[in-house]
Structure formats: C-alpha cells, structure tokens
Design a protein around this motif. Structure first.
Motif, PDB file in Angstrom:
ATOM      1  N   THR A 114      19.047   7.993  -1.818  1.00  0.00           N
ATOM      2  CA  THR A 114      20.249   8.007  -2.657  1.00  0.00           C
ATOM      3  C   THR A 114      20.056   8.897  -3.874  1.00  0.00           C
ATOM      4  OG1 THR A 114      19.560   6.044  -3.873  1.00  0.00           O
ATOM      5  CG2 THR A 114      20.883   5.697  -1.908  1.00  0.00           C
ATOM      6  N   THR A 115      21.075   8.933  -4.693  1.00  0.00           N
ATOM      7  CA  THR A 115      21.131   9.835  -5.836  1.00  0.00           C
ATOM      8  C   THR A 115      19.844   9.856  -6.644  1.00  0.00           C
ATOM      9  OG1 THR A 115      23.461   9.257  -5.987  1.00  0.00           O
ATOM     10  CG2 THR A 115      22.508  10.417  -7.872  1.00  0.00           C
ATOM     11  N   SER A 116      19.339  11.070  -6.892  1.00  0.00           N
ATOM     12  CA  SER A 116      18.162  11.263  -7.746  1.00  0.00           C
ATOM     13  C   SER A 116      16.984  10.410  -7.313  1.00  0.00           C
ATOM     14  CB  SER A 116      18.518  10.971  -9.215  1.00  0.00           C
ATOM     15  OG  SER A 116      19.565  11.816  -9.643  1.00  0.00           O
ATOM     16  N   ASN A 117      16.875  10.183  -6.003  1.00  0.00           N
ATOM     17  CA  ASN A 117      15.719   9.465  -5.452  1.00  0.00           C
ATOM     18  C   ASN A 117      15.585   8.053  -6.005  1.00  0.00           C
ATOM     19  OD1 ASN A 117      14.789  12.527  -6.253  1.00  0.00           O
ATOM     20  ND2 ASN A 117      14.367  12.032  -4.120  1.00  0.00           N
ATOM     21  N   LYS A 118      16.707   7.355  -6.138  1.00  0.00           N
ATOM     22  CA  LYS A 118      16.663   5.987  -6.651  1.00  0.00           C
ATOM     23  C   LYS A 118      16.372   4.958  -5.562  1.00  0.00           C
ATOM     24  CE  LYS A 118      19.817   6.885 -10.493  1.00  0.00           C
ATOM     25  NZ  LYS A 118      21.112   6.550 -11.126  1.00  0.00           N
ATOM     26  N   ASP A 119      16.720   5.270  -4.324  1.00  0.00           N
ATOM     27  CA  ASP A 119      16.498   4.355  -3.211  1.00  0.00           C
ATOM     28  C   ASP A 119      15.967   5.146  -2.022  1.00  0.00           C
ATOM     29  OD1 ASP A 119      18.120   1.665  -3.976  1.00  0.00           O
ATOM     30  OD2 ASP A 119      19.231   3.419  -4.646  1.00  0.00           O
ATOM     31  N   GLY A 120      15.007   4.568  -1.323  1.00  0.00           N
ATOM     32  CA  GLY A 120      14.521   5.158  -0.090  1.00  0.00           C
ATOM     33  C   GLY A 120      14.581   4.133   1.028  1.00  0.00           C
ATOM     34  N   PHE A 138       6.997   1.875   7.425  1.00  0.00           N
ATOM     35  CA  PHE A 138       7.488   1.492   8.752  1.00  0.00           C
ATOM     36  C   PHE A 138       6.404   1.719   9.804  1.00  0.00           C
ATOM     37  CE2 PHE A 138       9.273   2.776  12.817  1.00  0.00           C
ATOM     38  CZ  PHE A 138      10.207   1.797  13.089  1.00  0.00           C
ATOM     39  N   ALA A 139       5.804   2.904   9.796  1.00  0.00           N
ATOM     40  CA  ALA A 139       4.780   3.216  10.784  1.00  0.00           C
ATOM     41  C   ALA A 139       3.549   2.329  10.611  1.00  0.00           C
ATOM     42  CB  ALA A 139       4.390   4.691  10.682  1.00  0.00           C
ATOM     43  N   ALA A 140       3.150   2.078   9.344  1.00  0.00           N
ATOM     44  CA  ALA A 140       1.976   1.243   9.093  1.00  0.00           C
ATOM     45  C   ALA A 140       2.179  -0.170   9.610  1.00  0.00           C
ATOM     46  CB  ALA A 140       1.672   1.222   7.596  1.00  0.00           C
ATOM     47  N   PHE A 141       3.417  -0.654   9.526  1.00  0.00           N
ATOM     48  CA  PHE A 141       3.710  -1.997  10.037  1.00  0.00           C
ATOM     49  C   PHE A 141       3.908  -2.008  11.548  1.00  0.00           C
ATOM     50  CE2 PHE A 141       7.125  -4.826  11.499  1.00  0.00           C
ATOM     51  CZ  PHE A 141       6.495  -6.052  11.326  1.00  0.00           C
ATOM     52  N   MET A 142       4.741  -1.098  12.049  1.00  0.00           N
ATOM     53  CA  MET A 142       5.140  -1.141  13.449  1.00  0.00           C
ATOM     54  C   MET A 142       3.992  -0.823  14.399  1.00  0.00           C
ATOM     55  SD  MET A 142       8.318  -2.035  14.118  1.00  0.00           S
ATOM     56  CE  MET A 142       8.914  -1.161  15.570  1.00  0.00           C
ATOM     57  N   GLY A 143       3.083   0.070  14.012  1.00  0.00           N
ATOM     58  CA  GLY A 143       1.978   0.402  14.902  1.00  0.00           C
ATOM     59  C   GLY A 143       1.226  -0.829  15.379  1.00  0.00           C
ATOM     60  N   GLY A 177       9.829  11.890  -6.077  1.00  0.00           N
ATOM     61  CA  GLY A 177       9.222  12.050  -4.763  1.00  0.00           C
ATOM     62  C   GLY A 177       9.650  11.049  -3.727  1.00  0.00           C
ATOM     63  N   LEU A 178      10.508  10.089  -4.096  1.00  0.00           N
ATOM     64  CA  LEU A 178      10.895   9.074  -3.116  1.00  0.00           C
ATOM     65  C   LEU A 178      11.994   9.606  -2.201  1.00  0.00           C
ATOM     66  CD1 LEU A 178      10.729   6.165  -2.034  1.00  0.00           C
ATOM     67  CD2 LEU A 178      12.495   5.544  -3.704  1.00  0.00           C
ATOM     68  N   HIS A 179      11.713   9.643  -0.917  1.00  0.00           N
ATOM     69  CA  HIS A 179      12.687   9.959   0.126  1.00  0.00           C
ATOM     70  C   HIS A 179      12.538   8.901   1.212  1.00  0.00           C
ATOM     71  CE1 HIS A 179      14.022  14.073  -1.025  1.00  0.00           C
ATOM     72  NE2 HIS A 179      12.837  14.150  -1.577  1.00  0.00           N
ATOM     73  N   GLY A 180      13.585   8.702   1.980  1.00  0.00           N
ATOM     74  CA  GLY A 180      13.475   7.785   3.108  1.00  0.00           C
ATOM     75  C   GLY A 180      12.421   8.223   4.105  1.00  0.00           C
ATOM     76  N   GLY A 181      12.202   9.534   4.204  1.00  0.00           N
ATOM     77  CA  GLY A 181      11.231  10.060   5.159  1.00  0.00           C
ATOM     78  C   GLY A 181       9.814  10.084   4.650  1.00  0.00           C
ATOM     79  N   THR A 182       9.579   9.629   3.422  1.00  0.00           N
ATOM     80  CA  THR A 182       8.208   9.618   2.897  1.00  0.00           C
ATOM     81  C   THR A 182       7.666   8.187   2.892  1.00  0.00           C
ATOM     82  OG1 THR A 182       9.099   9.570   0.626  1.00  0.00           O
ATOM     83  CG2 THR A 182       8.551  11.725   1.565  1.00  0.00           C
ATOM     84  N   ALA A 183       7.622   7.543   1.721  1.00  0.00           N
ATOM     85  CA  ALA A 183       6.997   6.220   1.621  1.00  0.00           C
ATOM     86  C   ALA A 183       7.633   5.175   2.537  1.00  0.00           C
ATOM     87  CB  ALA A 183       7.010   5.745   0.173  1.00  0.00           C
ATOM     88  N   LEU A 234       0.801  -1.218   0.000  1.00  0.00           N
ATOM     89  CA  LEU A 234       0.000   0.000   0.000  1.00  0.00           C
ATOM     90  C   LEU A 234       0.836   1.271   0.000  1.00  0.00           C
ATOM     91  CD1 LEU A 234      -2.892  -0.948   2.460  1.00  0.00           C
ATOM     92  CD2 LEU A 234      -2.823  -1.109  -0.032  1.00  0.00           C
ATOM     93  N   ASN A 235       2.089   1.194   0.351  1.00  0.00           N
ATOM     94  CA  ASN A 235       2.911   2.396   0.460  1.00  0.00           C
ATOM     95  C   ASN A 235       4.001   2.512  -0.595  1.00  0.00           C
ATOM     96  OD1 ASN A 235       2.129   3.914   3.124  1.00  0.00           O
ATOM     97  ND2 ASN A 235       2.108   1.737   3.652  1.00  0.00           N
ATOM     98  N   THR A 236       4.319   1.425  -1.282  1.00  0.00           N
ATOM     99  CA  THR A 236       5.372   1.490  -2.298  1.00  0.00           C
ATOM    100  C   THR A 236       4.849   2.200  -3.544  1.00  0.00           C
ATOM    101  OG1 THR A 236       6.304  -0.587  -1.483  1.00  0.00           O
ATOM    102  CG2 THR A 236       6.984   0.141  -3.672  1.00  0.00           C
ATOM    103  N   PRO A 237       5.572   3.183  -4.057  1.00  0.00           N
ATOM    104  CA  PRO A 237       5.115   3.897  -5.262  1.00  0.00           C
ATOM    105  C   PRO A 237       4.921   2.959  -6.441  1.00  0.00           C
ATOM    106  CG  PRO A 237       6.932   5.065  -4.217  1.00  0.00           C
ATOM    107  CD  PRO A 237       6.832   3.728  -3.525  1.00  0.00           C
ATOM    108  N   ASP A 238       4.000   3.336  -7.333  1.00  0.00           N
ATOM    109  CA  ASP A 238       3.772   2.549  -8.542  1.00  0.00           C
ATOM    110  C   ASP A 238       5.062   2.438  -9.351  1.00  0.00           C
ATOM    111  OD1 ASP A 238       1.140   2.132  -8.004  1.00  0.00           O
ATOM    112  OD2 ASP A 238       0.409   3.770  -9.262  1.00  0.00           O
ATOM    113  N   GLY A 239       5.298   1.268  -9.895  1.00  0.00           N
ATOM    114  CA  GLY A 239       6.492   1.027 -10.691  1.00  0.00           C
ATOM    115  C   GLY A 239       7.721   0.699  -9.877  1.00  0.00           C
ATOM    116  N   ALA A 240       7.615   0.811  -8.547  1.00  0.00           N
ATOM    117  CA  ALA A 240       8.755   0.528  -7.677  1.00  0.00           C
ATOM    118  C   ALA A 240       8.538  -0.790  -6.957  1.00  0.00           C
ATOM    119  CB  ALA A 240       8.947   1.651  -6.663  1.00  0.00           C
ATOM    120  N   GLN A 241       9.576  -1.263  -6.303  1.00  0.00           N
ATOM    121  CA  GLN A 241       9.519  -2.448  -5.462  1.00  0.00           C
ATOM    122  C   GLN A 241       9.810  -2.036  -4.023  1.00  0.00           C
ATOM    123  OE1 GLN A 241       8.581  -5.455  -5.474  1.00  0.00           O
ATOM    124  NE2 GLN A 241       8.346  -6.002  -7.627  1.00  0.00           N
TER     125      GLN A 241
END
Length: 697
Positions: A542-548, A584-589, A573-579, A318-325
């Motif tokens: 990472t560079t150009s939002n390739k990894d979050g 993390f919060a959706a799982f850990m809660g 739009g991918l940052h470690g602090g976003t999706a 539910l949180n991973t952007p479309d086209g990403a894994q």
C-alpha cells in the motif's frame, strides 16, 4: 388506729418501673426466642452442609475450560487454577501461622463468629466514617467464598454468620483451615496456596519459606493490590505487616522476623511469547453461540496444529522488519485454522492483527477484480493495452512510470499492472468487483470508487485468506473455524459440521484464476514465495510501503501474511514480495512437507515478457531509499532484537526478584491487572495528506 393502719399500707408502684420491667421481660423473651431460632437455624444448616470430601472436590471460581490442540495436547486452561490440594499436615506450619496471624488471630478459640472482631470493626467504622475492617473470621471467609458472594448487605452477612457457626459445628478447626488455604483466592486466577505458590514462585506450596508465606498470606486482603507481579512495593509492604503480626502473635521470634527478606524473593520468570493465545482468544468466544453449557467443566478440541503454530510464530518474528508488526493465518482446505499469529509477541500486545486489524490490502485485492473479469468472459490470454488511463478524474500509474502496450491478462496480473486492473474494473463495473469481494467473505465495507480496484478499502487478514482459500478449493466457499468438538464431563455436546455446498464461482473460473495466481509466484511479484512445489498467490503493498501482504496456497493449505506498523507509518523497503513473501515461504515449506505434492489443473504459462517488478505501481515510486542496495534490490530485514522476539535467553536471564520490579525507575512498571496491553488501534482509513499518490475519491 385508722390513721396508723393507713400509714402501714404499701405504696403504689411507679408506672415507669412497671414499664421497664415489662420491657425487660419482653426483650428477654424475644432474646430467648431468637437464640432458640439461631440454634435451630445453625443445626438445620449444619445438616444441609456438604461433606468434607464434597467440599474438597468442588471447583472455585468460574467455569473451567481446557483447550486442546488438534493432537489432543492441552494448550490453554481458562478458569480457576486450583493447583494441587494439600492436606492439613502437608501445609507448612509457617503458612498456617501466617494466615491465622494476619487474618484471624483468635481462630482457634472463637465459635466461628468473633464478637471482639465485630466490635473492633464497628469501633473503626465510627472513627473513620466508613467500613475499613469487616471483622470476618477465617470461617466466615470460607463460608462466603464457598456458598455466598461479596455483596455488602446485612442479609448476606447474617447468612454468613449462620454458615460459619454451622461449619464450626460440623468440621474441626484443622479441616476448616485446610479448606480455607486450598480454596481462598490469591489473585491471577490462583485459588489455594499451591496455585499461588506456583504462580508467583514457580514451585509447590509444601516447602514455602517465611518470606514467601508472608507474601501469599498478605494477598487475601486485596489480591490485585498486593500481587508481587502487579505492585511489588505494595506486596513487600503487606508482607512486612504479616511478619510483624506473626511476631506479635508469638509464632516466630524477633530474629526470624528480622531475617525474612521479601525483597530478595526470586519470582517465577515472566511468561515467554505464547502466540497460541491469539488463537484461543479468537476461538473461545464462539462457545457462546455454539453451546448452552455454563456450569460443567469443558474440554474444547480445536484445529490448531502445534508444529505449524511454532513455525508461523518463528516465520513472523524472523522476517518482520524492526519496528513493524506481523500476522499470519493458515487455513486447511476445509477451513480449519491450523496456525494463527496476531503479532510478534502476545505478552507485550494481545491485539490480534490476523482477525481484528483492518488495513488496505493493496494489489492483493486484484483477486476480486480478475475474478469478476474472468466470470464476465475474459480469459488469461486476452489482450489489454497497458496505457495511460483516466477514470472519473483518477489516473493510476505503474511503478515503472511507463506503459508496455498490449499485454495478456496473465502478464498484467503477474506484474501487477495497475492500469490494466483499472480498465478491467471499469469494464465489469466497480460495483460488480465489490459484490465479488463480499461474495468471497470480505466483511468490511468495500468502496465502489474507481481506486478500489487497487485495494483502498480496509480488510481483515482472515477474510482475505478465506477468499484465497475458496479460490484454491475450485470456487467452493471455505469458512474458517477453530473448534471441532466440545465435551462436558466426557459427554460430547457439540461437533463441527463442514458445509461444502456453497459454490461461489464456476470451477473453470476458479481454474483460470489459479492460472494467474501461480504465474505471479513463478515469474511475477511473488517469486520470493516459491517453496519447491506448486504455489499460487498474490502480493500486495500500500501507499508509501505502509502495508505488505502475501496470500497464497499449496497442497491444500492457504496462508495469508500481513506486515506493517500499528500506527500505519512508512516502513522503508516493505513490499508484499519481500518480507511477507519470505515469511510465507518460511512457514509453508515445513508446513506442507508431509503432504502430497498437488499440481494445479492448469500448467504454468509464462507471461509475455519480463516487465520487471511492477508491484503496486499505482502508489508511485517506493519511498524506500534507505532499504535498497546499489542495484535497487530490497535489503534483507535486520534480525529481530531480543526484545522483539522474546527469544533465546539463558534460564536465569529473565528471572526478576521483587526488588528488581521495585527498582524499575523507582516504581513498578509492570501492567496492572485489567490494564490495556493492546497496541494502538489500527488506522481508520482516512486520507493522509502526505499520501500524494492516493486516488481522489
């Protein structure tokens, strides 16, 4: 008189005639001896054969392994699927007739070996130039499947004949056919008609239709080639051959043959997303080093929490952007793996991004930079100057493109200031930082170039999660494990032993690191990971939002999340602090809801000032104009499509027929057995010419 007497004397025999007679006598003698030897061999073999009940209870195929979750529930079976044993009178007559018609039409009249069938196979061999028919009877196939292997040698074939003759002497035709239909391999791990019926049609074999029986009977010749889920067109063609053979044998009428329609058969729905397999694929190979048992059926008890696994799967989908894994792994305080998701859908990609993929961790790697600094004597309150810095020709930048002057280490960590991380790395030594990473379980090569402090060395999610878990356990090493014990026939043959003796850093250093990590979640780049109780963690981009990335812990549970594309392309739009932080919060809660709230040793201390989101500033202004709103805030990821999440479908939405599979672009597009269903391999870490902000190494 003398001449007359000589004319009446017998003529001497021809030497050739004597030789022929003697040869025939020798051959007859040898033939008689061979026949006697054959009879003896058959009856000796008969006396050594197991009983009918013993043959029924013996397992087919490789070792059977049942995998249990932490609560004891069976989550996966590895090895032969034998289905339910069907006695002869419960096997549908149409199934018995289909098998006999296509595999061994003279089954009820031969003695176990069919000379006519052998002669026919030899004739075809002479015409075709190679063996296309084996001439094996059902009894011979049973002997081979139960007692022998499939090697094509005369010695094995001779033993097969002896066994077949012995089986016919010991068991009735009905018993032989019952054993055969319950033991023969039909593909897909299915041994026996009941397992095959459940695998392909979703129901028991005790009420098969003519078309279904024809499909199953046709599988014996080549299970991989004629599987309806692997090659639907070939399966239909083979079923037609079976139906024609049944008509020729007189067991069905022409009208029955015409009414059978294998193309219209409704197949069992394809399996839904089953993320448990990511865990079992990782855990089960470890049995080779844990135990020596190779024959007895095994029960493997694991650490997996099914509730957490479902939550992890949902959080990623539910949180991973479309086209990403996305990938997630969660460790308990002793290293027990409670959840593991290696991708959005195991059915479409078995590649485990939680344990196999190596990706750059971005600023989450600063954990090791600050650990090295704290161990060298630095304190969270110590001041460093955020200013332009150049180290061996490398000049890292902050995301805001400005510097804030003197700041505490707590502030620098909370807002992920790259200039301060670079200065700390230079002060303690880049080799020291690399050694700290290896000390905490990073198994991939770690660079010692200055840019390494910003996470330019590829790592695995499981290793990074392990490192954060060790910090959360006050510096005591945490080693991930998935198998708690193994039983063979009810006997415990392995039990996991937890080692808490390996201390990585002093407790006070761990406490100070936790101080920094909880500040990053409370007021820094990881605010989206808050769950209403103490959380410590760190983001990474990472560079150009390739990894979050987001990795953190709370209430004794440590969870790591990674998101990105397998081809390492940019994700706007991918940052470690976003999706990742939201996942993390959706799982850990829910995951920690039943656990006591645990406060950290140090109270939360606010950083010096709100500097704004300085997430991974080194890598330049985020290339995410299409993924932010008018105020520059990242947009929420679009909800996953049905193809992405494998989700809610009505019961009949995904139930294909055989014809459906044939009609897909005029051919069957389902993966053939053994086809590589994995996603493309991860990038190799080499420099991308388009990454203008990557450091010179």
């Amino acid at each position: 008189m003398a001449a007359r007497t000589r004319s009446l004397s017998p003529k001497p025999r021809s030497p050739w005639r004597r030789r022929i007679v003697r040869t025939l006598q020798v051959v007859s003698g040898l033939g008689l001896l061979a026949l006697i030897a054959l009879v003896i061999a058959v009856y000796v073999t008969k006396s050594e054969l197991p009983s009918f009940d013993d043959l029924k209870s013996s397992h087919s195929g490789q070792q059977m392994i049942r995998v249990h979750a932490a609560d004891g529930a069976v989550i996966f079976r590895l090895g032969p699927n034998n289905g339910t044993w069907l006695p002869y009178d419960q096997i549908p007559g149409i199934m018995r007739d289909a098998t006999v018609s296509v595999e061994d039409r003279r089954f009820h009249s031969h003695i176990g070996v069919d000379p006519i069938g052998i002669a026919r196979s030899v004739e075809v061999r002479l015409k075709e130039g190679h063996w296309t028919q084996g001439g094996s009877t059902i009894t011979q196939q049973l002997a081979r499947n139960v007692f022998l292997n499939n090697e094509r040698k005369f010695g094995r074939k001779f033993r097969e004949w002896i066994l077949a003759l012995a089986l016919e002497r010991k068991f009735t035709k009905d018993q032989i056919l019952e054993l055969y239909l319950n033991k023969v391999y039909y593909g897909g791990g299915a041994y026996g008609i009941d397992a095959a019926s459940r695998l392909f049609f979703g129901h028991s074999a005790d009420h098969l239709t003519l078309a279904e029986a024809a499909v199953i009977a046709g599988l014996v010749k080549a299970p991989s080639n004629y599987s309806p889920t692997a090659d639907a067109e070939a399966a239909v063609g083979r079923a037609g051959v079976v139906i024609q053979s049944m008509q020729e044998a007189g067991v069905i009428t022409a009208a029955q043959a015409a009414s059978a329609n294998p193309q219209a058969l409704q197949l069992k729905p394809p399996p839904k997303q089953n993320s448990v397999r990511y865990f079992t694929d990782w855990a089960l190979p470890q049995l080779d080093t844990l135990i020596d048992e190779r024959d007895r059926p095994l029960d493997v008890f694991t650490t997996l929490d099914l509730g957490m696994q479902r939550g992890a799967d949902e959080a990623i989908r539910l949180n991973t952007p479309d086209g990403a894994q996305g990938a997630l792994i969660s460790l308990d305080r002793d290293g027990a793996v409670r959840a593991m998701v290696g991708g959005k859908d195991y059915v479409t990609s078995i590649y485990n991004r939680a344990t196999q993929a190596v990706r750059q961790p971005g600023s989450s790697f600063k954990l090791f930079v600050y650990l090295a600094a704290l161990e060298s004597g630095k304190r969270p309150e110590d001041i460093e100057v955020d200013e332009p810095v150049t180290i061996n020709g490398w000049s890292p930048r902050n995301d805001s493109r400005h510097n804030s002057g003197p700041v505490s280490l707590r502030t620098a960590f909370a807002y992920s200031l790259n200039t301060v991380a670079a200065k700390l790395g230079q002060q303690v030594g880049f080799t020291t930082v690399a050694d700290m990473a290896r000390r905490f379980g990073i198994t991939t090569p770690v660079s010692t170039y200055p840019s390494m402090v910003l996470g330019t060395s590829d790592v695995r999610l499981i290793d990074m999660t392990r490192a954060f878990a060790s910090v959360g356990q006050n510096g005591v090493a945490v080693t991930p494990y998935g198998i708690t014990r193994v039983e063979a026939d009810g006997q415990v043959i392995y039990t996991h032993q937890i080692d808490r003796s390996h201390v990585l850093i002093a407790p006070n250093v761990a406490a100070e690191m936790i101080d920094l990590l909880q500040t990053a979640v409370n007021t820094g780049t990881g605010r989206a990971a808050q769950i209403g109780r103490p959380v410590a963690g760190k983001t990474g981009t990472t560079t150009s939002n390739k990894d979050g990335w987001f990795l953190g812990f709370s209430s004794g549970l440590t969870t790591g999340v990674w998101m990105g594309r397998d081809d390492a392309r940019t994700i706007p739009g991918l940052h470690g602090g976003t999706a990742p932080a939201r996942a993390f919060a959706a799982f850990m809660g829910p995951a920690v809801r039943g656990r006591p709230i645990e406060a950290f040793q140090t109270a939360v201390t606010l950083p010096d000032a709100a500097l704004g989101n300085e997430e991974d500033a080194y890598f330049g202004q985020p290339d995410n104009s299409a993924g932010v709103d008018a105020d520059g805030n990242p947009l929420q990821a679009a909800p996953p499509s049905r193809s992405d999440d494998g989700g809610a479908a009505s019961p009949d939405d995904n139930v294909p027929t055989v014809q459906d599979l044939i009609d897909q672009n005029g051919r069957d597009d389902r993966p053939k057995p053994g086809a590589d269903r994995r996603a493309p391999p991860p990038r190799d870490g080499k420099r991308d010419p388009q990454d203008d902000d990557r450091p010179n190494q």
